[in-house]
Design a protein around this motif. Structure first.
Motif, mmCIF file in Angstrom:
data_model
loop_
_atom_site.group_PDB
_atom_site.id
_atom_site.type_symbol
_atom_site.label_atom_id
_atom_site.label_comp_id
_atom_site.label_asym_id
_atom_site.label_seq_id
_atom_site.Cartn_x
_atom_site.Cartn_y
_atom_site.Cartn_z
ATOM 1 N N SER A 115 1.996 -9.870 -7.731
ATOM 2 C CA SER A 115 2.485 -9.144 -6.787
ATOM 3 C C SER A 115 1.020 -8.767 -5.027
ATOM 4 O O SER A 115 0.760 -8.902 -6.759
ATOM 5 N N GLN A 117 -0.421 -6.340 -4.499
ATOM 6 C CA GLN A 117 -0.504 -5.124 -5.580
ATOM 7 C C GLN A 117 -1.472 -5.266 -6.935
ATOM 8 O O GLN A 117 -2.779 -4.970 -7.140
ATOM 9 N N SER A 172 5.714 -8.348 3.233
ATOM 10 C CA SER A 172 6.815 -7.283 3.377
ATOM 11 C C SER A 172 6.101 -6.555 3.408
ATOM 12 O O SER A 172 5.005 -6.083 3.306
ATOM 13 N N LYS A 173 7.242 -5.694 3.546
ATOM 14 C CA LYS A 173 6.412 -4.033 3.947
ATOM 15 C C LYS A 173 5.676 -3.389 2.789
ATOM 16 O O LYS A 173 4.736 -3.079 3.269
ATOM 17 N N ARG A 174 6.386 -3.838 2.025
ATOM 18 C CA ARG A 174 5.448 -2.988 1.087
ATOM 19 C C ARG A 174 3.836 -3.947 0.921
ATOM 20 O O ARG A 174 2.881 -2.744 0.694
ATOM 21 N N ASP A 175 3.276 -5.151 0.963
ATOM 22 C CA ASP A 175 2.203 -5.829 1.272
ATOM 23 C C ASP A 175 1.345 -4.978 2.003
ATOM 24 O O ASP A 175 0.832 -5.206 1.856
ATOM 25 N N TYR A 177 1.529 -2.652 3.546
ATOM 26 C CA TYR A 177 1.064 -0.922 3.220
ATOM 27 C C TYR A 177 0.316 -1.260 2.335
ATOM 28 O O TYR A 177 -0.187 -0.342 2.484
#
Length: 185
Positions: A115, A117, A172-175, A177
């Protein structure tokens, strides 16, 4: 005429594929950090314990902490200076448990690229190991040792600029972020 492969086969060196290669050679890592990271994971850096097997040296004591023999394990995992630097970095990274053994280090490296993160954490980790080695060399060759706070700041800056300097096409939204967190460093 023989095929190229059959001609060259006797000259090829066979090697076992390592599972952490993708983690070490990841694009988020600064090239010089990649090289030192690879050397660390393969125990190829010339630490004093390894040099003493080849050359007579005055002392195998690690000059940064002066409390134990210089080895890969002590330098990158056990040393009080390294532990303090891990603590400083953890203050702003706050999402990573530093490995406590070489086995944990290699296990982390086998899963670190799944990922964005983890790739960012891996870049911070590689930069931290690189700066531990760089600080060791400065202490030996220039008689200058950096503070853990100055190294932590440098690690944060370098990883931030490296991550933000690379372009990501679809996130993505997480990435997104994660990138915003890095921008805030």
């Amino acid at each position: 005429m023989q095929p190229f492969q059959s001609i060259c086969q006797p000259f090829l060196v066979s090697a076992q594929k390592v599972l952490y290669a993708g983690t070490v050679w990841n694009k988020l890592l600064v090239p010089k950090h990649r090289f030192i990271y690879w050397q660390i994971l393969n125990s190829h850096l010339l630490t004093r314990d390894q040099m003493s097997r080849i050359l007579p040296i005055q002392s195998v004591i690690f000059p940064v902490c002066a409390s134990a023999n210089e080895s890969h394990s002590h330098l990158f995992l056990d040393c009080i200076f390294s532990r303090k630097l891990f603590g400083e970095v953890s203050c702003w990274l706050s999402m990573f448990q530093w490995p406590k053994s070489y086995l944990e280090l290699q296990q982390w490296c086998m899963t670190a690229i799944n990922s964005l993160q983890n790739q960012v954490i891996n870049a911070v980790f590689a930069a931290t190991l690189y700066f531990i080695w760089k600080n060791r060399n400065k202490c030996i060759f220039d008689s200058v040792c950096f503070s853990t706070s100055s190294l932590s700041l440098e690690i944060r800056k370098i990883v931030k600029y490296r991550v933000l300097g690379l372009s990501f096409l679809q996130l993505s939204k997480r990435d997104n972020y994660i990138l915003n967190v890095v921008k805030g460093w």
